[in-house]
Design an enzyme around this catalytic site. Structure first.
Site, PDB file in Angstrom:
ATOM      1  N   LYS A 107       0.818  -1.216   0.000  1.00 16.67           N
ATOM      2  CA  LYS A 107       0.000   0.000   0.000  1.00 16.67           C
ATOM      3  C   LYS A 107       0.853   1.268   0.000  1.00 16.67           C
ATOM      4  O   LYS A 107       0.359   2.343  -0.317  1.00 16.67           O
ATOM      5  CB  LYS A 107      -0.971  -0.014   1.174  1.00 16.67           C
ATOM      6  CG  LYS A 107      -2.040  -1.083   1.010  1.00 16.67           C
ATOM      7  CD  LYS A 107      -3.182  -0.928   1.996  1.00 16.67           C
ATOM      8  CE  LYS A 107      -4.303  -1.916   1.710  1.00 16.67           C
ATOM      9  NZ  LYS A 107      -3.897  -3.315   2.014  1.00 16.67           N
TER      10      LYS A 107
HETATM   11  C1  LIG Z   1      -4.578  -4.412   1.384  1.00 18.01           C
HETATM   12  C2  LIG Z   1      -3.835  -5.688   1.371  1.00 18.01           C
HETATM   13  C3  LIG Z   1      -4.201  -6.757   0.519  1.00 18.01           C
HETATM   14  C4  LIG Z   1      -5.406  -6.685  -0.401  1.00 18.01           C
HETATM   15  O1  LIG Z   1      -5.210  -5.822  -1.480  1.00 18.01           O
HETATM   16  P1  LIG Z   1      -6.461  -5.316  -2.367  1.00 18.01           P
HETATM   17  O2  LIG Z   1      -5.876  -4.354  -3.324  1.00 18.01           O
HETATM   18  O3  LIG Z   1      -7.405  -4.662  -1.380  1.00 18.01           O
HETATM   19  O4  LIG Z   1      -7.052  -6.501  -3.002  1.00 18.01           O
HETATM   20  C5  LIG Z   1      -3.431  -7.907   0.521  1.00 18.01           C
HETATM   21  N1  LIG Z   1      -2.369  -8.037   1.352  1.00 18.01           N
HETATM   22  C6  LIG Z   1      -1.991  -7.049   2.194  1.00 18.01           C
HETATM   23  C7  LIG Z   1      -0.828  -7.270   3.100  1.00 18.01           C
HETATM   24  C8  LIG Z   1      -2.693  -5.843   2.226  1.00 18.01           C
HETATM   25  O5  LIG Z   1      -2.319  -4.869   3.086  1.00 18.01           O
END
Ligand SMILES: *Cc1c(COP(=O)(O)O)cnc(C)c1O
Length: 433
Positions: A107
């Site tokens: 993220k």
């Molecule tokens: C947010 C997140 C996901 C999921 O990603 P999306 O884009 O919401 O599908 C998977 N793994 C981790 C560690 C995350 O922080």
């Protein structure tokens, strides 16, 4: 760059509006009006480019001349300043490590790019902009890291007291400066409700200019397409059929991969890998889309029963013929239980020596279960550093992996939060005082 709302194709805005005001009044999501293909020569010569250079070319392809070259290059080089590395685990399974940023989860890519882009759009405003964001844990940490010390922007993060891990809490509460954490005596849904109310509160609008850092913001999606190119660059000279396995919750990461494919990256297939929250795998199997309440699992960043980006995926495949059939040609769904996740963390370590976090482990299982033919090379996205989910990893391995230095030093920082009840009026009074 122009974008339309998925609920009203005549509602067209420019990128600045879509980024600063991510919620169209018709409650749709913004999608690019046009997704141009990159020249074949760029794809063939990817190996010649550094990550930030290829990111710039991909961004410019999508955004056109909306942002002058020099400014866009500056935004990219500030946001994309850590690597995305492919690590080979077996002959035909690799992982793409996306955790080398400040909060050690993928993220960071979206949050940093969004912060730089917002700061650019707001550069001539004299009024400070306030980002309000509700978090159940991980998003808030990446947003805080991304916006820390960004001029002209203040961030207020709402999180449910006692409901995030000690490490996550430090990632929300130990910044100081322009980052403030509100510790809400309630659950995540209370935090989200309070943010939504604040956005439409006239009294607050007089004092604040609000914006959102929600995951539906198109500014978070765009940079996530860059690392598909970067991963492809690292393997395409060995293999031709490259498959990406994407551990998914809100499906932003997978949607970004589809954007990369639409821009001409020859990705052979995608795997939508989920935990027990299997709304999308069920849709792929049955053709019926039935969102449901989320259930708690070990891979908690994917505990989403009604994935917000699913409409964007439908939109990309809403062409001739049935949308469901079109989607199935490019995406296969898999869902795994917590027991399977534990075993996978253990097996990957035993068989390859690599330590996966629970989200990545789900991506790995989907690679294993797919592998159509030996020429396929499956890359699963390792979305977080295993040290972020130490409890799960240590109990699966009966071992003690150590917490990375970057996170360890955070644990020593001082927590500072503003405690507030889950009553909206209390939150409002705090903001007005
Ligand atoms: C947010 C997140 C996901 C999921 O990603 P999306 O884009 O919401 O599908 C998977 N793994 C981790 C560690 C995350 O922080």
């Amino acid at each position: 760059m122009k974008l339309y709302s998925t609920n009203d194709k005549t509602n067209i805005v420019d990128l600045k509006e879509a980024v600063l005001n991510a919620f169209p009044k018709d409650r749709g999501l913004y999608m690019p009006c046009h997704i141009p293909a990159l020249p074949q020569s760029f794809i063939e010569n990817l190996y010649q480019y550094h990550f930030d250079e290829l990111s710039y070319i991909v961004a410019q392809n999508l955004m056109g001349d909306y942002i002058p070259e020099k400014d866009l290059y500056h935004i990219i080089s500030k946001a994309i300043n850590f690597p995305a590395l492919v690590v080979n685990l077996t002959e035909n399974i690799s992982c793409l490590e996306l955790f080398h940023g400040p909060s050690m989860a993928f993220k960071d890519f979206g949050a940093r790019f969004m912060a730089e882009l917002m700061s650019y759009f707001l550069r001539d405003e004299d009024r400070e902009t306030t980002i309000l964001v509700a978090t159940s844990g991980d998003t808030g940490g990446a947003v805080a890291a991304g916006f820390y010390n960004v001029p002209g922007i203040r961030v207020k993060i709402l999180y449910p007291s006692g409901k995030v891990s000690p490490l996550q809490e430090k990632q929300l509460t130990s910044w100081g400066g322009n980052i403030e954490a509100y510790e809400i005596e309630g659950v995540f849904d209370d935090c989200q409700r309070m943010v939504k109310e604040a956005f439409v509160d006239d009294d607050l609008q007089e004092k604040y200019t609000f914006s959102s850092a929600n995951s539906i913001n198109i500014a978070r999606l765009i940079p996530q397409s860059f690392y598909y190119f970067e991963a492809y660059k690292q393997v395409y000279q060995q293999d031709d059929k490259i498959v990406f396995s994407v551990p998914s919750g809100n499906f932003g990461n997978l949607t970004a991969g589809l954007l990369a494919k639409r821009m001409g990256l020859p990705i052979h297939h995608f795997l939508a890998a989920t935990n027990a929250n299997d709304t999308v795998p069920m849709y792929l199997k049955t053709g019926e889309y039935r969102p449901k309440p989320s259930v708690a699992t070990l891979s908690n960043a994917m505990d989403v029963g009604s994935p917000s980006n699913f409409v964007r995926i439908q939109e990309l495949y809403n062409q001739e013929g049935s949308t469901w059939n079109n989607i199935k040609k490019d995406i296969t769904g898999y869902s795994y239980s917590d027991n399977q996740t534990y075993s996978a963390v253990k097996d990957i370590s035993a068989n390859t020596g690599y330590i996966c976090d629970p989200h990545g482990a789900i991506g790995y299982m989907a690679c294993k279960d797919y592998q159509e033919s030996p020429v396929d090379h499956c890359i699963f996205l390792e979305t977080a550093h295993p040290g972020k989910f130490m409890d799960v990893v240590n109990s699966a391995l009966s071992d003690n992996i150590s917490i990375p230095d970057r996170l360890q030093s955070l644990m020593e920082n001082k927590k500072e939060s503003i405690i507030c009840s889950s009553n909206y009026q209390d939150f409002k009074s705090l903001l007005l005082s």
